[in-house]
Design a protein around this motif. Structure first.
Motif: not given
Length: 257
Positions: A155-170
């Motif tokens: 992921p790009a630096a400082a990207r924000k992701v909601s834990a409620s929407q995904v269970d993993s991050l590529s």
């Protein structure tokens, strides 16, 4: 005898009579070779070279290697013999001419590749150089630079992701040799021989490790980072060659909300 020759002979004689050494132009060619790969040149921003008198610290010359990565067939083979030259005119180099009046122990300090600061390393070597004893013959002065170039693409630096929407991050990364040479499946630098993975920390504390695998695209590796609870996560992607210990890393951060 021509006037110019008479002047040169007279100057030399006066210098000898006065005990003053006669300075001579001495050519030096420095080349930087990526460990287990080719020469580092313009395509990677080059490598900075500083030549110093090791005994006094005086800077004698400095510059950046320019040119190509060299002839693959000359460099990447196992039966060239101890006297086989590796460089040709296409091989990147830094060239200079020093005006030496006495033997000097010269230190070459290198740093690069300059276009990939997250992968840049430093190395140094020393060698005695005598007036008129050119170090531009053969391969010149070759210094090896260890490491691998790793670039985290996602992921790009400082990207924000909601834990409620995904269970993993590529997570994906580009991995190359220091010369910019590609890593491919079954290629000269075989993707199957490299170990690539990520170390994951949350708020400064290690929380896990995940393996990454070759994606099929040149030099690209990918994996999945589990997304659980909120926090600021640091991802350190490493690449390692177990055949020779060559290693490189890059980092990024992601905010799980």
């Amino acid at each position: 005898m021509k006037l110019k020759a008479i002047v040169l002979v007279a100057s030399f004689a006066l210098a000898m009579m006065s005990g003053t050494a006669v300075a001579e132009d001495t050519d030096i060619t420095v080349r930087v070779m990526s460990k287990d790969a080719k020469f580092i040149g313009t395509s990677m921003g080059g490598v900075r070279v500083i030549l110093r008198d090791q005994e006094t610290g005086e800077v004698l010359a400095e510059g950046v290697t320019t040119g190509g990565t060299g002839d693959t067939a000359k460099i990447m083979h196992e039966n060239g013999g101890r006297r086989a030259n590796l460089a040709d005119e296409s091989a990147a180099s830094f060239k200079t001419t020093l005006d030496l009046d006495r033997p000097r122990l010269i230190e070459a300090e290198i740093y690069g590749p300059l276009a990939q600061p997250q992968a840049a390393h430093a190395a140094s070597a020393t060698q005695w150089v005598i007036p008129g004893g050119h170090l531009s013959v053969g391969d010149g002065w070759v210094i090896e630079l260890p490491g691998l170039v790793v670039n985290v693409m996602e992921p790009a630096a400082a990207r924000k992701v909601s834990a409620s929407q995904v269970d993993s991050l590529s997570v994906s990364a580009n991995v190359m040799m220091m010369c910019g040479c590609p890593i491919t499946s079954g290629g000269l630098w075989d993707a199957n021989q490299f170990e690539v993975g990520m170390t994951i920390s949350k708020n400064g504390n290690k929380v896990g490790e995940e393996a990454m695998s070759y994606t099929g695209d040149s030099s690209m590796f990918g994996g999945e980072m589990p997304v659980t609870e909120p926090g600021v996560y640091e991802i350190i992607v490493h690449a390692y060659d177990p055949k020779n210990g060559n290693t490189g890393i890059d980092k990024t951060t992601v905010v799980i909300e």
